[in-house]
Scaffold this motif. Structure first.
Motif, PDB file in Angstrom:
ATOM      1  N   GLY A 279     -36.612  13.284 -19.942  1.00 48.79           N
ATOM      2  CA  GLY A 279     -35.058  13.507 -20.073  1.00 48.79           C
ATOM      3  C   GLY A 279     -34.833  15.048 -20.024  1.00 48.79           C
ATOM      4  O   GLY A 279     -33.817  15.509 -20.627  1.00 48.79           O
TER       5      GLY A 279
ATOM      6  N   VAL B 296     -27.556  10.270 -22.374  1.00 48.02           N
ATOM      7  CA  VAL B 296     -28.601  10.092 -21.443  1.00 48.02           C
ATOM      8  C   VAL B 296     -29.705  10.568 -21.849  1.00 48.02           C
ATOM      9  O   VAL B 296     -30.848  10.001 -21.686  1.00 48.02           O
ATOM     10  CB  VAL B 296     -28.241  10.835 -19.969  1.00 48.02           C
ATOM     11  CG1 VAL B 296     -29.377  10.637 -19.039  1.00 48.02           C
ATOM     12  CG2 VAL B 296     -27.168   9.950 -19.352  1.00 48.02           C
TER      13      VAL B 296
ATOM     14  N   LYS C 191     -31.198   8.298 -24.786  1.00 47.20           N
ATOM     15  CA  LYS C 191     -31.577   7.208 -24.176  1.00 47.20           C
ATOM     16  C   LYS C 191     -33.118   7.253 -23.523  1.00 47.20           C
ATOM     17  O   LYS C 191     -33.917   6.263 -23.588  1.00 47.20           O
ATOM     18  CB  LYS C 191     -30.888   6.561 -23.247  1.00 47.20           C
ATOM     19  CG  LYS C 191     -29.268   6.164 -23.703  1.00 47.20           C
ATOM     20  CD  LYS C 191     -29.632   5.091 -24.637  1.00 47.20           C
ATOM     21  CE  LYS C 191     -28.061   4.577 -24.942  1.00 47.20           C
ATOM     22  NZ  LYS C 191     -28.119   3.398 -26.126  1.00 47.20           N
ATOM     23  N   LEU C 192     -33.350   8.540 -22.922  1.00 44.02           N
ATOM     24  CA  LEU C 192     -34.543   8.695 -22.168  1.00 44.02           C
ATOM     25  C   LEU C 192     -35.774   9.136 -23.254  1.00 44.02           C
ATOM     26  O   LEU C 192     -36.882   8.966 -22.869  1.00 44.02           O
ATOM     27  CB  LEU C 192     -34.315   9.860 -20.988  1.00 44.02           C
ATOM     28  CG  LEU C 192     -33.478   9.417 -19.740  1.00 44.02           C
ATOM     29  CD1 LEU C 192     -33.507  10.605 -18.736  1.00 44.02           C
ATOM     30  CD2 LEU C 192     -34.148   8.175 -19.126  1.00 44.02           C
TER      31      LEU C 192
ATOM     32  N   SER D 214     -37.777   3.631 -24.799  1.00 49.08           N
ATOM     33  CA  SER D 214     -36.876   3.617 -23.820  1.00 49.08           C
ATOM     34  C   SER D 214     -37.704   2.942 -22.422  1.00 49.08           C
ATOM     35  O   SER D 214     -38.950   3.504 -22.070  1.00 49.08           O
ATOM     36  CB  SER D 214     -36.735   5.104 -23.460  1.00 49.08           C
ATOM     37  OG  SER D 214     -36.056   5.284 -22.198  1.00 49.08           O
TER      38      SER D 214
ATOM     39  N   PHE E 298     -36.043   2.961 -19.293  1.00 48.71           N
ATOM     40  CA  PHE E 298     -35.231   3.586 -18.466  1.00 48.71           C
ATOM     41  C   PHE E 298     -36.079   4.470 -17.405  1.00 48.71           C
ATOM     42  O   PHE E 298     -36.792   5.080 -17.566  1.00 48.71           O
ATOM     43  CB  PHE E 298     -34.008   4.272 -18.705  1.00 48.71           C
ATOM     44  CG  PHE E 298     -32.906   3.731 -19.601  1.00 48.71           C
ATOM     45  CD1 PHE E 298     -31.919   3.037 -18.891  1.00 48.71           C
ATOM     46  CD2 PHE E 298     -32.951   3.885 -20.956  1.00 48.71           C
ATOM     47  CE1 PHE E 298     -31.245   2.343 -19.873  1.00 48.71           C
ATOM     48  CE2 PHE E 298     -32.181   3.149 -21.705  1.00 48.71           C
ATOM     49  CZ  PHE E 298     -31.169   2.479 -21.161  1.00 48.71           C
TER      50      PHE E 298
ATOM     51  N   ASP F  63     -30.522   5.977 -13.728  1.00 45.66           N
ATOM     52  CA  ASP F  63     -30.550   4.281 -14.123  1.00 45.66           C
ATOM     53  C   ASP F  63     -29.815   4.201 -15.445  1.00 45.66           C
ATOM     54  O   ASP F  63     -29.435   2.947 -15.958  1.00 45.66           O
ATOM     55  CB  ASP F  63     -32.213   3.997 -14.239  1.00 45.66           C
ATOM     56  CG  ASP F  63     -32.365   2.664 -14.917  1.00 45.66           C
ATOM     57  OD1 ASP F  63     -31.832   1.752 -14.224  1.00 45.66           O
ATOM     58  OD2 ASP F  63     -33.318   2.328 -15.704  1.00 45.66           O
ATOM     59  N   VAL F  64     -30.107   5.279 -16.571  1.00 41.29           N
ATOM     60  CA  VAL F  64     -29.473   5.303 -17.753  1.00 41.29           C
ATOM     61  C   VAL F  64     -27.802   5.053 -17.631  1.00 41.29           C
ATOM     62  O   VAL F  64     -27.147   4.159 -17.982  1.00 41.29           O
ATOM     63  CB  VAL F  64     -29.440   6.371 -18.519  1.00 41.29           C
ATOM     64  CG1 VAL F  64     -28.767   6.336 -19.716  1.00 41.29           C
ATOM     65  CG2 VAL F  64     -30.996   6.499 -18.960  1.00 41.29           C
TER      66      VAL F  64
ATOM     67  N   GLN G 223     -27.008   1.780 -15.979  1.00 43.17           N
ATOM     68  CA  GLN G 223     -26.993   0.378 -17.154  1.00 43.17           C
ATOM     69  C   GLN G 223     -26.150   0.563 -18.036  1.00 43.17           C
ATOM     70  O   GLN G 223     -25.422  -0.478 -18.434  1.00 43.17           O
ATOM     71  CB  GLN G 223     -28.276   0.379 -17.701  1.00 43.17           C
ATOM     72  CG  GLN G 223     -29.396  -0.115 -16.726  1.00 43.17           C
ATOM     73  CD  GLN G 223     -30.638  -0.450 -17.351  1.00 43.17           C
ATOM     74  OE1 GLN G 223     -30.659  -0.941 -18.327  1.00 43.17           O
ATOM     75  NE2 GLN G 223     -31.828  -0.048 -16.647  1.00 43.17           N
ATOM     76  N   VAL G 224     -25.634   1.793 -18.490  1.00 43.11           N
ATOM     77  CA  VAL G 224     -24.489   1.855 -19.653  1.00 43.11           C
ATOM     78  C   VAL G 224     -23.256   1.525 -19.100  1.00 43.11           C
ATOM     79  O   VAL G 224     -22.420   0.798 -19.724  1.00 43.11           O
ATOM     80  CB  VAL G 224     -24.516   3.149 -19.977  1.00 43.11           C
ATOM     81  CG1 VAL G 224     -23.377   3.408 -20.905  1.00 43.11           C
ATOM     82  CG2 VAL G 224     -26.113   3.708 -20.904  1.00 43.11           C
TER      83      VAL G 224
ATOM     84  N   THR H 212     -28.904   0.477 -29.390  1.00 44.74           N
ATOM     85  CA  THR H 212     -28.556  -0.528 -28.177  1.00 44.74           C
ATOM     86  C   THR H 212     -27.413  -1.413 -28.709  1.00 44.74           C
ATOM     87  O   THR H 212     -27.563  -2.190 -29.817  1.00 44.74           O
ATOM     88  CB  THR H 212     -29.733  -1.477 -27.700  1.00 44.74           C
ATOM     89  OG1 THR H 212     -30.767  -0.789 -27.503  1.00 44.74           O
ATOM     90  CG2 THR H 212     -29.509  -2.282 -26.748  1.00 44.74           C
TER      91      THR H 212
END
Length: 282
Positions: free
Chosen positions: A54, A115, A118-119, A124, A126, A131-132, A135-136, A216
């Protein structure tokens, strides 16, 4: 120039602290591993490289975030001086200016923070920042990148209000600098104290922001952490007051000295501009 220097400043601070802070804030329950325990667990279970997962979003964010922060602070400072009919900032105007700058800055920050969270989440899967985003956006649309906007807004309002308000007050209490070295010292001390004060004020909102952005989303299901103040009450009720300050130590280790160095950078840059363009409005 200001944004570039501020960017270098933040790259030089321990990035590992960001990852550790996030993990501590996402950890639910009354028990906590603490700074050392969390750091040790990440290295033991996932490898030292995980501490840098991240990294890209914060690095990309630094330059625009710092530019917006200080440009907004200058804009709102001038605006409030005009409204109040004052020629110099007072403590209350400094706090109001800082809060307004933080609110402005928050709109730039949210997608990058999302982001990053999420990472850095332990679960995670991702592949990376892109990619985050993919997908989001695919699941929630473009507005999905602004999950946690409200909590981010409050996080930055409180930090900037504390930071700029404290800087103004501390500078007034310190002896008037007679030399360039004394001026640098005053700037660093006031910036560091401002960074500490801002962190004390905004950490509970940062915890909530991390929880909201780390959730999520399930269609038709209201998330446990959704709005800032109800989420603060939920965490307080279920985990105790101390949980609202999870991640405080790694956060303040970055932002207190970082706030001091940041003010040095800003004052130096503004000094260059003053010499080139003439005295500023305030």
């Amino acid at each position: 120039m200001l944004s570039l220097l501020a960017n270098v400043l933040n790259i030089s601070t321990p990035y590992q602290m960001l990852c550790v802070k996030t993990r501590m804030q996402l950890e639910t329950g009354k028990s906590s591993l603490g700074l050392v325990g969390t750091l040790r667990n990440i290295i033991k279970e996932e490898g030292a490289g995980r501490l840098y997962r991240g990294l890209v979003p914060p690095l990309l964010l630094e330059a625009p975030k710092r530019a917006v922060k200080f440009a907004a602070n200058d804009f709102w400072g001038k605006t409030y001086l005009d409204i109040a009919g004052e020629t110099k900032l007072t403590t209350s105007l400094a706090v109001l200016t800082g809060c307004s700058a933080g609110a402005t800055e928050s709109f730039v920050v949210v997608p990058f923070e999302l982001v990053k969270i999420k990472l850095q989440d332990k679960t995670s899967t991702f592949k990376g920042p892109i990619d985050v985003v993919k997908q989001v956006v695919a699941k929630e649309g473009v507005l999905g990148l602004y999950a946690g906007m409200e909590s981010t807004f409050w996080r930055h309002v409180y930090w900037n209000g504390g930071y700029f308000g404290c800087i103004f007050q501390v500078k007034a209490l310190l002896p008037k600098p007679e030399t360039q070295q004394a001026q640098l010292f005053n700037n660093f001390v006031s910036g560091a104290i401002g960074g500490f004060a801002g962190t004390v004020l905004n950490t509970p909102f940062d915890v909530v922001k991390s929880r909201i952005q780390g959730t999520t989303r399930v269609p038709g299901v209201v998330p446990k952490y959704n709005w800032t103040y109800p989420a603060l009450a939920t965490i307080f009720r279920e985990e105790g007051a101390a949980a609202l300050y999870k991640g405080f130590v790694p956060k303040v280790l970055r932002l207190a000295p970082g706030g001091g160095v940041l003010l040095l950078v800003v004052e130096f840059t503004l000094g260059v501009f003053r010499q080139a363009l003439g005295p500023p409005y305030i």
